[in-house]
Design a protein around this motif. Structure first.
Motif, PDB file in Angstrom:
ATOM      1  N   GLN A 239       0.841  -1.206   0.000  1.00  0.00           N
ATOM      2  CA  GLN A 239       0.000   0.000   0.000  1.00  0.00           C
ATOM      3  C   GLN A 239       0.871   1.249   0.000  1.00  0.00           C
ATOM      4  O   GLN A 239       0.543   2.243  -0.651  1.00  0.00           O
ATOM      5  CB  GLN A 239      -0.918  -0.002   1.227  1.00  0.00           C
ATOM      6  CG  GLN A 239      -1.939  -1.123   1.197  1.00  0.00           C
ATOM      7  CD  GLN A 239      -2.608  -1.345   2.552  1.00  0.00           C
ATOM      8  OE1 GLN A 239      -2.112  -0.908   3.582  1.00  0.00           O
ATOM      9  NE2 GLN A 239      -3.724  -2.047   2.534  1.00  0.00           N
ATOM     10  N   LYS A 240       1.990   1.168   0.700  1.00  0.00           N
ATOM     11  CA  LYS A 240       2.909   2.300   0.725  1.00  0.00           C
ATOM     12  C   LYS A 240       3.394   2.608  -0.689  1.00  0.00           C
ATOM     13  O   LYS A 240       3.442   3.770  -1.119  1.00  0.00           O
ATOM     14  CB  LYS A 240       4.096   1.998   1.658  1.00  0.00           C
ATOM     15  CG  LYS A 240       5.105   3.133   1.762  1.00  0.00           C
ATOM     16  CD  LYS A 240       6.235   2.809   2.735  1.00  0.00           C
ATOM     17  CE  LYS A 240       7.266   3.930   2.744  1.00  0.00           C
ATOM     18  NZ  LYS A 240       8.323   3.687   3.749  1.00  0.00           N
ATOM     19  N   GLY A 241       3.732   1.535  -1.427  1.00  0.00           N
ATOM     20  CA  GLY A 241       4.189   1.703  -2.811  1.00  0.00           C
ATOM     21  C   GLY A 241       3.139   2.356  -3.683  1.00  0.00           C
ATOM     22  O   GLY A 241       3.429   3.273  -4.467  1.00  0.00           O
ATOM     23  N   ILE A 242       1.892   1.897  -3.565  1.00  0.00           N
ATOM     24  CA  ILE A 242       0.798   2.465  -4.375  1.00  0.00           C
ATOM     25  C   ILE A 242       0.590   3.930  -4.017  1.00  0.00           C
ATOM     26  O   ILE A 242       0.410   4.787  -4.876  1.00  0.00           O
ATOM     27  CB  ILE A 242      -0.518   1.659  -4.150  1.00  0.00           C
ATOM     28  CG1 ILE A 242      -0.369   0.231  -4.654  1.00  0.00           C
ATOM     29  CG2 ILE A 242      -1.687   2.351  -4.861  1.00  0.00           C
ATOM     30  CD1 ILE A 242      -1.486  -0.709  -4.223  1.00  0.00           C
ATOM     31  N   LEU A 243       0.632   4.212  -2.716  1.00  0.00           N
ATOM     32  CA  LEU A 243       0.376   5.569  -2.248  1.00  0.00           C
ATOM     33  C   LEU A 243       1.414   6.553  -2.779  1.00  0.00           C
ATOM     34  O   LEU A 243       1.093   7.649  -3.217  1.00  0.00           O
ATOM     35  CB  LEU A 243       0.368   5.587  -0.718  1.00  0.00           C
ATOM     36  CG  LEU A 243      -0.505   6.664  -0.114  1.00  0.00           C
ATOM     37  CD1 LEU A 243      -1.952   6.211  -0.112  1.00  0.00           C
ATOM     38  CD2 LEU A 243      -0.088   6.978   1.298  1.00  0.00           C
ATOM     39  N   ILE A 244       2.680   6.127  -2.727  1.00  0.00           N
ATOM     40  CA  ILE A 244       3.749   7.023  -3.184  1.00  0.00           C
ATOM     41  C   ILE A 244       3.752   7.127  -4.703  1.00  0.00           C
ATOM     42  O   ILE A 244       3.929   8.211  -5.261  1.00  0.00           O
ATOM     43  CB  ILE A 244       5.116   6.529  -2.644  1.00  0.00           C
ATOM     44  CG1 ILE A 244       5.134   6.715  -1.117  1.00  0.00           C
ATOM     45  CG2 ILE A 244       6.270   7.302  -3.282  1.00  0.00           C
ATOM     46  CD1 ILE A 244       6.321   6.115  -0.411  1.00  0.00           C
ATOM     47  N   GLY A 245       3.499   5.981  -5.366  1.00  0.00           N
ATOM     48  CA  GLY A 245       3.432   5.985  -6.831  1.00  0.00           C
ATOM     49  C   GLY A 245       4.810   6.019  -7.464  1.00  0.00           C
ATOM     50  O   GLY A 245       5.822   6.243  -6.794  1.00  0.00           O
ATOM     51  N   HIS A 246       4.846   5.798  -8.779  1.00  0.00           N
ATOM     52  CA  HIS A 246       6.110   5.735  -9.509  1.00  0.00           C
ATOM     53  C   HIS A 246       6.843   7.069  -9.416  1.00  0.00           C
ATOM     54  O   HIS A 246       6.311   8.113  -9.784  1.00  0.00           O
ATOM     55  CB  HIS A 246       5.832   5.376 -10.971  1.00  0.00           C
ATOM     56  CG  HIS A 246       7.092   5.142 -11.759  1.00  0.00           C
ATOM     57  ND1 HIS A 246       7.948   4.102 -11.467  1.00  0.00           N
ATOM     58  CD2 HIS A 246       7.638   5.820 -12.797  1.00  0.00           C
ATOM     59  CE1 HIS A 246       8.969   4.149 -12.310  1.00  0.00           C
ATOM     60  NE2 HIS A 246       8.812   5.176 -13.125  1.00  0.00           N
ATOM     61  N   GLY A 247       8.054   7.001  -8.878  1.00  0.00           N
ATOM     62  CA  GLY A 247       8.851   8.229  -8.757  1.00  0.00           C
ATOM     63  C   GLY A 247       8.213   9.274  -7.847  1.00  0.00           C
ATOM     64  O   GLY A 247       8.498  10.464  -7.935  1.00  0.00           O
ATOM     65  N   GLY A 248       7.336   8.797  -6.947  1.00  0.00           N
ATOM     66  CA  GLY A 248       6.710   9.724  -5.980  1.00  0.00           C
ATOM     67  C   GLY A 248       5.614  10.585  -6.574  1.00  0.00           C
ATOM     68  O   GLY A 248       5.112  11.518  -5.940  1.00  0.00           O
ATOM     69  N   LYS A 249       5.181  10.230  -7.791  1.00  0.00           N
ATOM     70  CA  LYS A 249       4.243  11.085  -8.526  1.00  0.00           C
ATOM     71  C   LYS A 249       2.873  11.211  -7.844  1.00  0.00           C
ATOM     72  O   LYS A 249       2.307  12.285  -7.735  1.00  0.00           O
ATOM     73  CB  LYS A 249       4.072  10.542  -9.948  1.00  0.00           C
ATOM     74  CG  LYS A 249       3.819  11.640 -10.977  1.00  0.00           C
ATOM     75  CD  LYS A 249       4.041  11.128 -12.391  1.00  0.00           C
ATOM     76  CE  LYS A 249       2.726  10.566 -12.942  1.00  0.00           C
ATOM     77  NZ  LYS A 249       2.845  10.007 -14.282  1.00  0.00           N
ATOM     78  N   MET A 250       2.350  10.064  -7.380  1.00  0.00           N
ATOM     79  CA  MET A 250       1.003  10.077  -6.792  1.00  0.00           C
ATOM     80  C   MET A 250       0.963  10.902  -5.501  1.00  0.00           C
ATOM     81  O   MET A 250       0.060  11.705  -5.283  1.00  0.00           O
ATOM     82  CB  MET A 250       0.528   8.651  -6.500  1.00  0.00           C
ATOM     83  CG  MET A 250       0.143   7.862  -7.722  1.00  0.00           C
ATOM     84  SD  MET A 250      -1.185   8.663  -8.682  1.00  0.00           S
ATOM     85  CE  MET A 250      -2.588   8.400  -7.591  1.00  0.00           C
ATOM     86  N   LEU A 251       1.957  10.666  -4.643  1.00  0.00           N
ATOM     87  CA  LEU A 251       1.975  11.387  -3.364  1.00  0.00           C
ATOM     88  C   LEU A 251       2.111  12.891  -3.608  1.00  0.00           C
ATOM     89  O   LEU A 251       1.508  13.705  -2.918  1.00  0.00           O
ATOM     90  CB  LEU A 251       3.134  10.881  -2.491  1.00  0.00           C
ATOM     91  CG  LEU A 251       3.116  11.359  -1.038  1.00  0.00           C
ATOM     92  CD1 LEU A 251       1.888  10.821  -0.309  1.00  0.00           C
ATOM     93  CD2 LEU A 251       4.374  10.942  -0.297  1.00  0.00           C
ATOM     94  N   LYS A 252       2.873  13.220  -4.624  1.00  0.00           N
ATOM     95  CA  LYS A 252       3.070  14.623  -4.979  1.00  0.00           C
ATOM     96  C   LYS A 252       1.736  15.253  -5.394  1.00  0.00           C
ATOM     97  O   LYS A 252       1.401  16.368  -4.999  1.00  0.00           O
ATOM     98  CB  LYS A 252       4.076  14.722  -6.131  1.00  0.00           C
ATOM     99  CG  LYS A 252       4.766  16.056  -6.233  1.00  0.00           C
ATOM    100  CD  LYS A 252       5.913  15.973  -7.229  1.00  0.00           C
ATOM    101  CE  LYS A 252       6.793  17.208  -7.138  1.00  0.00           C
ATOM    102  NZ  LYS A 252       7.993  17.056  -7.958  1.00  0.00           N
ATOM    103  N   ARG A 253       0.964  14.495  -6.186  1.00  0.00           N
ATOM    104  CA  ARG A 253      -0.334  15.004  -6.636  1.00  0.00           C
ATOM    105  C   ARG A 253      -1.278  15.255  -5.456  1.00  0.00           C
ATOM    106  O   ARG A 253      -1.907  16.304  -5.338  1.00  0.00           O
ATOM    107  CB  ARG A 253      -0.984  14.017  -7.608  1.00  0.00           C
ATOM    108  CG  ARG A 253      -2.329  14.544  -8.128  1.00  0.00           C
ATOM    109  CD  ARG A 253      -3.197  13.469  -8.728  1.00  0.00           C
ATOM    110  NE  ARG A 253      -2.609  12.904  -9.939  1.00  0.00           N
ATOM    111  CZ  ARG A 253      -3.165  11.894 -10.614  1.00  0.00           C
ATOM    112  NH1 ARG A 253      -4.282  11.340 -10.180  1.00  0.00           N
ATOM    113  NH2 ARG A 253      -2.597  11.416 -11.695  1.00  0.00           N
ATOM    114  N   VAL A 254      -1.340  14.257  -4.553  1.00  0.00           N
ATOM    115  CA  VAL A 254      -2.169  14.395  -3.347  1.00  0.00           C
ATOM    116  C   VAL A 254      -1.724  15.619  -2.547  1.00  0.00           C
ATOM    117  O   VAL A 254      -2.534  16.427  -2.088  1.00  0.00           O
ATOM    118  CB  VAL A 254      -2.094  13.116  -2.482  1.00  0.00           C
ATOM    119  CG1 VAL A 254      -2.685  13.349  -1.098  1.00  0.00           C
ATOM    120  CG2 VAL A 254      -2.832  11.978  -3.174  1.00  0.00           C
ATOM    121  N   GLY A 255      -0.401  15.767  -2.410  1.00  0.00           N
ATOM    122  CA  GLY A 255       0.148  16.884  -1.649  1.00  0.00           C
ATOM    123  C   GLY A 255      -0.215  18.236  -2.254  1.00  0.00           C
ATOM    124  O   GLY A 255      -0.602  19.172  -1.546  1.00  0.00           O
TER     125      GLY A 255
END
Length: 296
Positions: A239-255
């Motif tokens: 889940q941590k991997g999915i949340l962060i996303g490839h190259g941190g892209k997903m977490l960045k979007r949420v942020g």
């Protein structure tokens, strides 16, 4: 002798998606001290407090009435049921499409209540004519005969002010329960966690949002900026991997999405740092649930 000050607890109950949060936002409106709620993400009994010189209303928005799947949800359900006993006024929210049968046991408890019950039938902008509306009202009158019925459309702000007027009439005479300008610190942080959780809900598939918990570890407010550090807890590495996303892209979007909303809410620039940590099986671990505020 002038009019005595009135104060009381008004608890809002009902299933997810009937518009409780929209209604609460509308009721609390511009007079709010604090308000934090998002559709179907409300896990706590969150309070919105309305203060005027003459009265104080403490609104609770209870978790949707659901059958427990986890210890977490058991604690949520006990909060919903607790809401029936510790209020001065109970507002039961339904809408024009909901089937009352799916909630029969809970409604039976509502029907047995001694406190005033206001039944809000929301989303009446969706009914096709007056006849259909009258049929819906009659059906609910059969289920909750003692309740006062308010057909509303929170979205269109229809009939909400009449509901508010009636709530104020029903409040008991009482001194304020909370300082008229208090209660900013925890709810400010709380609002941040709710916004981040909402963005997670919008950006990821079903399993992820319900496996996450957000804790604001730092909320450092200066005159024109706020520095926030938030930790998102998940249950598993995957889940941590999915949340962060490839190259941190997903977490960045949420942020980015969360930061924009937080800036709008506080009217200040925000520096938001987010970290993801794994906390195995937090939903079934009582000490974690306590730490996250779900259990006393």
């Amino acid at each position: 002798m002038g009019i005595q000050h009135k104060a009381g607890f008004v608890n809002i109950v009902g299933n997810p998606n009937v518009g409780k949060s929209t209604l609460m936002n509308d009721l609390v409106g511009e007079r709010m001290s604090i308000i934090t709620s998002k559709a179907q993400t409300t896990r706590h009994r969150i309070m919105g407090i309305v203060n005027t010189d003459d009265y104080q209303i403490v609104f609770s928005d209870t978790p949707g009435v659901l059958s427990p799947k986890y210890k977490l949800q058991e604690s949520m359900l006990s909060q919903s049921e607790g809401a029936l006993t510790d209020a001065d006024v109970l507002v039961y929210v339904t809408d024009v499409v909901e089937d009352p049968q799916k909630n029969a046991a809970f409604l039976a408890k509502v029907a047995a209540e001694k406190i005033p019950v206001l039944l809000v039938i929301n989303k009446i902008d969706l009914v096709k004519d007056q006849i259909q509306l009258e049929e819906i009202v009659d059906r609910w009158r059969g289920i909750l005969p003692a309740a006062e019925i308010f057909p509303t459309s929170a979205k269109e702000h229809f009939n909400v002010s009449n509901l508010m007027t009636r709530i104020v009439e029903l409040l008991p005479e009482h001194a304020p329960y909370f300082g008229k300008d208090a209660l900013t610190d925890k709810p400010a942080r709380f609002f941040v966690t709710e916004i981040i959780r909402e963005k997670i809900l919008l950006n990821y598939d079903k399993e992820i949002p319900y496996s996450t918990e957000v804790i604001v570890e730092k909320f450092d407010e200066k005159e024109n900026a706020i520095h926030i550090m938030a930790v998102i807890y998940v249950e598993r590495d995957s889940q941590k991997g999915i949340l962060i996303g490839h190259g941190g892209k997903m977490l960045k979007r949420v942020g980015t999405e969360a930061r924009k909303d937080i800036e709008t809410f506080f009217g200040k620039s925000v520096f938001l740092e987010m970290f993801v940590k794994v906390e195995a099986n937090w939903r079934n671990r009582e000490n974690k649930l306590r730490e996250f505020g779900y259990m006393e």
